[in-house]
Design an enzyme around this catalytic site. Structure first.
Site, PDB file in Angstrom:
ATOM      1  N   THR A   1       1.232   2.719  10.319  1.00 50.48           N
ATOM      2  CA  THR A   1      -0.002   2.908  11.096  1.00 50.48           C
ATOM      3  C   THR A   1       0.330   3.485  12.468  1.00 50.48           C
ATOM      4  O   THR A   1      -0.464   4.223  13.042  1.00 50.48           O
ATOM      5  CB  THR A   1      -0.800   1.599  11.268  1.00 50.48           C
ATOM      6  OG1 THR A   1       0.046   0.604  11.811  1.00 50.48           O
ATOM      7  CG2 THR A   1      -1.362   1.111   9.961  1.00 50.48           C
TER       8      THR A   1
ATOM      9  N   PRO B   1      -3.389   5.156   8.342  1.00 46.25           N
ATOM     10  CA  PRO B   1      -4.083   3.866   8.264  1.00 46.25           C
ATOM     11  C   PRO B   1      -3.732   3.115   6.982  1.00 46.25           C
ATOM     12  O   PRO B   1      -3.402   3.727   5.963  1.00 46.25           O
ATOM     13  CB  PRO B   1      -5.571   4.242   8.289  1.00 46.25           C
ATOM     14  CG  PRO B   1      -5.634   5.677   7.942  1.00 46.25           C
ATOM     15  CD  PRO B   1      -4.296   6.294   8.193  1.00 46.25           C
TER      16      PRO B   1
ATOM     17  N   ARG C   1      -6.053  -0.408   2.790  1.00 45.89           N
ATOM     18  CA  ARG C   1      -6.784  -1.637   2.497  1.00 45.89           C
ATOM     19  C   ARG C   1      -7.508  -2.193   3.719  1.00 45.89           C
ATOM     20  O   ARG C   1      -8.174  -3.208   3.640  1.00 45.89           O
ATOM     21  CB  ARG C   1      -5.822  -2.715   1.977  1.00 45.89           C
ATOM     22  CG  ARG C   1      -5.566  -2.579   0.493  1.00 45.89           C
ATOM     23  CD  ARG C   1      -4.348  -3.373   0.080  1.00 45.89           C
ATOM     24  NE  ARG C   1      -3.139  -2.757   0.596  1.00 45.89           N
ATOM     25  CZ  ARG C   1      -1.966  -2.833  -0.003  1.00 45.89           C
ATOM     26  NH1 ARG C   1      -1.855  -3.507  -1.112  1.00 45.89           N
ATOM     27  NH2 ARG C   1      -0.907  -2.259   0.514  1.00 45.89           N
TER      28      ARG C   1
ATOM     29  N   GLN D   1       7.486  -0.968   1.986  1.00 49.91           N
ATOM     30  CA  GLN D   1       6.379  -0.956   1.031  1.00 49.91           C
ATOM     31  C   GLN D   1       5.575   0.340   1.152  1.00 49.91           C
ATOM     32  O   GLN D   1       4.608   0.527   0.429  1.00 49.91           O
ATOM     33  CB  GLN D   1       5.458  -2.149   1.291  1.00 49.91           C
ATOM     34  CG  GLN D   1       6.207  -3.472   1.219  1.00 49.91           C
ATOM     35  CD  GLN D   1       5.283  -4.661   1.397  1.00 49.91           C
ATOM     36  OE1 GLN D   1       4.674  -5.130   0.454  1.00 49.91           O
ATOM     37  NE2 GLN D   1       5.174  -5.140   2.617  1.00 49.91           N
TER      38      GLN D   1
ATOM     39  N   ASP E   1       5.327   6.935   2.240  1.00 52.29           N
ATOM     40  CA  ASP E   1       5.196   8.179   2.997  1.00 52.29           C
ATOM     41  C   ASP E   1       6.525   8.876   3.291  1.00 52.29           C
ATOM     42  O   ASP E   1       6.542   9.974   3.840  1.00 52.29           O
ATOM     43  CB  ASP E   1       4.455   7.919   4.311  1.00 52.29           C
ATOM     44  CG  ASP E   1       5.005   6.703   5.050  1.00 52.29           C
ATOM     45  OD1 ASP E   1       6.239   6.601   5.202  1.00 52.29           O
ATOM     46  OD2 ASP E   1       4.200   5.860   5.475  1.00 52.29           O
TER      47      ASP E   1
ATOM     48  N   CYS F   1       1.892  20.710 -14.535  1.00 53.83           N
ATOM     49  CA  CYS F   1       3.217  21.275 -14.762  1.00 53.83           C
ATOM     50  C   CYS F   1       3.048  22.604 -15.514  1.00 53.83           C
ATOM     51  O   CYS F   1       2.066  22.780 -16.243  1.00 53.83           O
ATOM     52  CB  CYS F   1       4.007  20.278 -15.616  1.00 53.83           C
ATOM     53  SG  CYS F   1       5.659  20.815 -16.080  1.00 53.83           S
TER      54      CYS F   1
ATOM     55  N   SER G   1       1.943  -8.965   7.262  1.00 58.85           N
ATOM     56  CA  SER G   1       1.585 -10.371   7.480  1.00 58.85           C
ATOM     57  C   SER G   1       2.299 -11.266   6.469  1.00 58.85           C
ATOM     58  O   SER G   1       2.200 -12.485   6.532  1.00 58.85           O
ATOM     59  CB  SER G   1       0.077 -10.544   7.347  1.00 58.85           C
ATOM     60  OG  SER G   1      -0.329 -10.070   6.083  1.00 58.85           O
TER      61      SER G   1
ATOM     62  N   ASN H   1       5.007  -8.337  14.420  1.00 55.46           N
ATOM     63  CA  ASN H   1       3.728  -7.994  13.802  1.00 55.46           C
ATOM     64  C   ASN H   1       2.627  -8.250  14.810  1.00 55.46           C
ATOM     65  O   ASN H   1       2.738  -9.168  15.619  1.00 55.46           O
ATOM     66  CB  ASN H   1       3.504  -8.864  12.545  1.00 55.46           C
ATOM     67  CG  ASN H   1       2.414  -8.305  11.641  1.00 55.46           C
ATOM     68  OD1 ASN H   1       2.398  -7.113  11.357  1.00 55.46           O
ATOM     69  ND2 ASN H   1       1.507  -9.145  11.212  1.00 55.46           N
TER      70      ASN H   1
HETATM   71 ZN    ZN Z   1       5.912  19.347 -17.862  1.00 56.19          ZN
END
Ligand code: ZN
Length: 244
Positions: A28, A33, A36, A103, A106, A150, A191, A213
């Site tokens: 963030t 963002p 969730r 987690q 990006d 593809c 969290s 956090n």
């Molecule tokens: Zn393919």
């Protein structure tokens, strides 16, 4: 610097076996963002909750709607690493940090220069054809009008773990191993309420748990240092040099 930053700095300086575990809060700070989050990135525009759209079964039934949401809410191709990513890459270069467990999908830890990154939920930068297995970069998704295909005609999907899919067992095993053997465990931007974060932290056996956090976490009582602040700001105060 405050006392708590001094303590964190001395713990980091005296260890060469640090592991970082990061959640959505790390990204963030790069302007990505948490999909969730309550302030409604999926309000109105989508008929289904994000957990449903981002599932394997939904993808198979409705790849077009999946990609509409995915490209709108999960992909931020112009996002850049922030101070947290750069500080962690620097600690790895200094031989102090053994692994980043994330987690986020990006790829910003790699972009900042980190090498040993354990991506629990995969990476949007990797994509593959479901028919022939051919591997693609993110461009195949960005350049497609809607569903990336593809050359063989198969549908290309991101190498991210969808909500009804299981995590990669190799990544889990390496993460457990890193946490179990860590001297210092720094947890940031989560969290710790959600699987698999909460479960993985239980493998830590050391006595130097650092929690950074913005809000309370379920492990605050067990931590040596608790800092309720931005991860980027915090790490850039205690790690030097941080070059971004
Ligand atoms: Zn393919």
């Amino acid at each position: 610097m405050s006392d708590v930053h001094d303590r964190l700095k001395s713990i980091i300086q005296s260890s060469d076996n640090i592991v970082f575990f990061g959640g959505a809060g790390v990204s963030t700070e790069s302007g990505i963002p948490d999909f969730r989050s309550e302030d409604g990135i999926y309000n109105m525009k989508y008929k289904y909750p994000p957990e449903m759209i981002l599932s394997h079964s939904f993808f198979m039934q409705n790849p077009g709607e999946f990609y509409r949401f995915y490209k709108d809410k999960l992909l931020y191709p112009h996002a850049k690493p922030n101070k947290a990513h750069y500080a962690l890459a620097e600690l790895e270069r200094q031989g102090k940090l053994k692994a980043v467990i994330t987690q986020n999908v990006d790829g910003l830890h790699h972009a900042a220069g980190s090498v040993n990154v354990l991506e629990l939920h995969g990476s949007g930068n990797r994509n593959y054809c479901m028919a022939c297995g051919e591997v693609f970069t993110l461009d195949v998704v960005l350049e497609a009008d809607n569903i990336p295909l593809c050359p063989c005609g198969g549908v290309v999907r991101p190498d991210v773990v969808l909500f009804d899919e299981s995590l990669d067992q190799r990544v889990i095993a390496e993460s457990v191993n890193a946490i179990r053997n860590a001297e210092v465990l720094i947890v940031g931007g989560t969290s710790l309420n959600v699987y698999p974060a909460a479960g993985l932290i239980q493998y830590y056996r050391g006595n130097k748990l650092i929690l950074i956090n913005k809000s309370e976490t379920s492990y605050d009582d067990y931590a040596s240092v608790v800092i309720r602040d931005s991860i980027g700001e915090t790490l850039s105060k205690v790690v030097s040099p941080v070059v971004g």
